[in-house]
Design a protein around this motif. Structure first.
Motif, PDB file in Angstrom:
ATOM      1  N   ILE A   1       8.603  36.073 -12.795  1.00  0.00           N
ATOM      2  CA  ILE A   1       8.989  36.616 -11.491  1.00  0.00           C
ATOM      3  C   ILE A   1       8.937  38.135 -11.515  1.00  0.00           C
ATOM      4  O   ILE A   1       8.438  38.780 -10.579  1.00  0.00           O
ATOM      5  CB  ILE A   1      10.398  36.138 -11.094  1.00  0.00           C
ATOM      6  CG1 ILE A   1      10.393  34.618 -10.870  1.00  0.00           C
ATOM      7  CG2 ILE A   1      10.888  36.844  -9.834  1.00  0.00           C
ATOM      8  CD1 ILE A   1      11.768  34.020 -10.679  1.00  0.00           C
ATOM      9  N   ALA A   2       9.434  38.710 -12.611  1.00  0.00           N
ATOM     10  CA  ALA A   2       9.436  40.168 -12.737  1.00  0.00           C
ATOM     11  C   ALA A   2       8.019  40.722 -12.741  1.00  0.00           C
ATOM     12  O   ALA A   2       7.732  41.748 -12.122  1.00  0.00           O
ATOM     13  CB  ALA A   2      10.178  40.566 -14.002  1.00  0.00           C
ATOM     14  N   ALA A   3       7.119  40.030 -13.462  1.00  0.00           N
ATOM     15  CA  ALA A   3       5.734  40.492 -13.524  1.00  0.00           C
ATOM     16  C   ALA A   3       5.061  40.448 -12.156  1.00  0.00           C
ATOM     17  O   ALA A   3       4.233  41.299 -11.820  1.00  0.00           O
ATOM     18  CB  ALA A   3       4.952  39.633 -14.523  1.00  0.00           C
ATOM     19  N   MET A   4       5.434  39.468 -11.355  1.00  0.00           N
ATOM     20  CA  MET A   4       4.833  39.336 -10.023  1.00  0.00           C
ATOM     21  C   MET A   4       5.415  40.327  -9.021  1.00  0.00           C
ATOM     22  O   MET A   4       4.750  40.704  -8.064  1.00  0.00           O
ATOM     23  CB  MET A   4       5.045  37.902  -9.511  1.00  0.00           C
ATOM     24  CG  MET A   4       4.326  36.851 -10.323  1.00  0.00           C
ATOM     25  SD  MET A   4       4.767  35.160  -9.821  1.00  0.00           S
ATOM     26  CE  MET A   4       4.136  35.125  -8.161  1.00  0.00           C
ATOM     27  N   SER A   5       6.647  40.737  -9.253  1.00  0.00           N
ATOM     28  CA  SER A   5       7.310  41.596  -8.271  1.00  0.00           C
ATOM     29  C   SER A   5       7.545  43.022  -8.764  1.00  0.00           C
ATOM     30  O   SER A   5       8.088  43.857  -8.043  1.00  0.00           O
ATOM     31  CB  SER A   5       8.669  40.986  -7.890  1.00  0.00           C
ATOM     32  OG  SER A   5       9.498  40.889  -9.044  1.00  0.00           O
ATOM     33  N   ASN A   6       7.138  43.281 -10.027  1.00  0.00           N
ATOM     34  CA  ASN A   6       7.363  44.585 -10.646  1.00  0.00           C
ATOM     35  C   ASN A   6       8.843  44.971 -10.662  1.00  0.00           C
ATOM     36  O   ASN A   6       9.206  46.143 -10.564  1.00  0.00           O
ATOM     37  CB  ASN A   6       6.573  45.688  -9.902  1.00  0.00           C
ATOM     38  CG  ASN A   6       5.077  45.499 -10.059  1.00  0.00           C
ATOM     39  OD1 ASN A   6       4.599  45.169 -11.150  1.00  0.00           O
ATOM     40  ND2 ASN A   6       4.338  45.670  -8.978  1.00  0.00           N
ATOM     41  N   VAL A   7       9.713  43.970 -10.785  1.00  0.00           N
ATOM     42  CA  VAL A   7      11.150  44.211 -10.869  1.00  0.00           C
ATOM     43  C   VAL A   7      11.650  43.624 -12.175  1.00  0.00           C
ATOM     44  O   VAL A   7      11.270  42.507 -12.557  1.00  0.00           O
ATOM     45  CB  VAL A   7      11.896  43.551  -9.689  1.00  0.00           C
ATOM     46  CG1 VAL A   7      13.414  43.697  -9.855  1.00  0.00           C
ATOM     47  CG2 VAL A   7      11.450  44.170  -8.378  1.00  0.00           C
ATOM     48  N   ARG A   8      12.518  44.356 -12.875  1.00  0.00           N
ATOM     49  CA  ARG A   8      13.063  43.868 -14.140  1.00  0.00           C
ATOM     50  C   ARG A   8      14.263  42.966 -13.858  1.00  0.00           C
ATOM     51  O   ARG A   8      15.219  43.390 -13.219  1.00  0.00           O
ATOM     52  CB  ARG A   8      13.469  45.029 -15.045  1.00  0.00           C
ATOM     53  CG  ARG A   8      13.895  44.585 -16.450  1.00  0.00           C
ATOM     54  CD  ARG A   8      14.058  45.778 -17.358  1.00  0.00           C
ATOM     55  NE  ARG A   8      14.393  45.376 -18.708  1.00  0.00           N
ATOM     56  CZ  ARG A   8      15.636  45.190 -19.149  1.00  0.00           C
ATOM     57  NH1 ARG A   8      16.657  45.401 -18.321  1.00  0.00           N
ATOM     58  NH2 ARG A   8      15.883  44.825 -20.405  1.00  0.00           N
ATOM     59  N   ILE A   9      14.201  41.700 -14.346  1.00  0.00           N
ATOM     60  CA  ILE A   9      15.275  40.745 -14.118  1.00  0.00           C
ATOM     61  C   ILE A   9      15.867  40.374 -15.484  1.00  0.00           C
ATOM     62  O   ILE A   9      15.142  40.067 -16.430  1.00  0.00           O
ATOM     63  CB  ILE A   9      14.753  39.483 -13.419  1.00  0.00           C
ATOM     64  CG1 ILE A   9      14.149  39.854 -12.075  1.00  0.00           C
ATOM     65  CG2 ILE A   9      15.874  38.440 -13.248  1.00  0.00           C
ATOM     66  CD1 ILE A   9      13.477  38.679 -11.373  1.00  0.00           C
ATOM     67  N   VAL A  10      17.173  40.381 -15.575  1.00  0.00           N
ATOM     68  CA  VAL A  10      17.859  40.008 -16.820  1.00  0.00           C
ATOM     69  C   VAL A  10      18.574  38.688 -16.617  1.00  0.00           C
ATOM     70  O   VAL A  10      19.414  38.553 -15.710  1.00  0.00           O
ATOM     71  CB  VAL A  10      18.881  41.103 -17.240  1.00  0.00           C
ATOM     72  CG1 VAL A  10      19.594  40.661 -18.518  1.00  0.00           C
ATOM     73  CG2 VAL A  10      18.179  42.431 -17.447  1.00  0.00           C
ATOM     74  N   ALA A  11      18.257  37.697 -17.443  1.00  0.00           N
ATOM     75  CA  ALA A  11      18.911  36.388 -17.335  1.00  0.00           C
ATOM     76  C   ALA A  11      20.335  36.489 -17.855  1.00  0.00           C
ATOM     77  O   ALA A  11      20.585  37.131 -18.872  1.00  0.00           O
ATOM     78  CB  ALA A  11      18.135  35.344 -18.127  1.00  0.00           C
ATOM     79  N   LEU A  12      21.268  35.856 -17.163  1.00  0.00           N
ATOM     80  CA  LEU A  12      22.666  35.847 -17.596  1.00  0.00           C
ATOM     81  C   LEU A  12      22.881  34.861 -18.713  1.00  0.00           C
ATOM     82  O   LEU A  12      22.272  33.849 -18.781  1.00  0.00           O
ATOM     83  CB  LEU A  12      23.568  35.483 -16.397  1.00  0.00           C
ATOM     84  CG  LEU A  12      23.485  36.450 -15.205  1.00  0.00           C
ATOM     85  CD1 LEU A  12      24.379  35.940 -14.075  1.00  0.00           C
ATOM     86  CD2 LEU A  12      23.926  37.850 -15.621  1.00  0.00           C
TER      87      LEU A  12
END
Length: 200
Positions: A189-200
């Motif tokens: 998802i991050a690669a597609m949206s250029n947003v860094r997401i951290v899993a809890l």
């Protein structure tokens, strides 16, 4: 596909004795076909009678999973065994095919274990998932009106004898690891949206 996050709970603690009986049954012959109509299905007796007739016509062993004793046909032969409950993740590695209503959790576990599927979708996402399973080449589906012993014989024979279906199931299973699924999904998802997401 990044995988499927499967939850395995405390199920083993309450089925230890049942598992011993199951192992005895498994040791007596070929891998059985597993029949489980789902907790919310009201047509269980019709479901079991149709599939059992097909299994006996094919000379196949079967496991019936249901807590509702009144829905189980009387006088089961030695080749057919009933259990009130078994966690599918323990049984599926020893299963030749799964016949069920098409719930997403059972579907995921069948895919993960490389088990062919025959589905009778009844509601919600079950119809869309049934089409996907057929498109993947790992199973069939029949609607309620077509769920007869005559048609089941044809479908179950293919599911347990077709080399093409067996290979398709194996390929899906090889790419179905559930380790690190959440992180893989977040990374995608991050690669597609250029947003860094951290899993809890």
């Amino acid at each position: 596909m990044t995988g499927f996050s499967l939850y395995i709970g405390e199920e083993d603690k309450r089925i230890a004795q049942t598992w011993c009986h199951l192992e005895e049954f498994l040791a007596e012959g070929e891998s059985p076909i597993v029949l489980t109509p789902g907790a919310a299905m009201s047509q269980e007796k019709f479901f079991f009678e149709a599939v059992l007739q097909a299994c006996q016509s094919l000379g196949r062993r079967a496991l019936l999973l249901s807590p509702y004793l009144q829905k189980i046909p009387l006088g089961l032969p030695r080749t057919i065994k009933h259990f009130n409950y078994l966690p599918l993740w323990r049984q599926l590695p020893h299963t030749s095919a799964l016949v069920y209503h098409g719930g997403i959790r059972a579907c995921a576990q069948a895919l993960q274990n490389g088990v062919s599927q025959l589905r009778m979708p009844l509601a919600y996402e079950q119809f869309a998932n049934a089409n996907r399973v057929k498109r993947f080449g790992v199973g069939y589906f029949l609607d309620l009106r077509a769920f007869t012993a005559v048609l089941l014989v044809d479908k179950l024979h293919d599911l347990t004898a077709s080399e093409l279906i067996r290979v398709s199931c194996q390929k899906i299973a090889e790419n179905f690891g559930n380790e690190g699924v959440i992180n893989k999904t977040c990374d995608l998802i991050a690669a597609m949206s250029n947003v860094r997401i951290v899993a809890l």
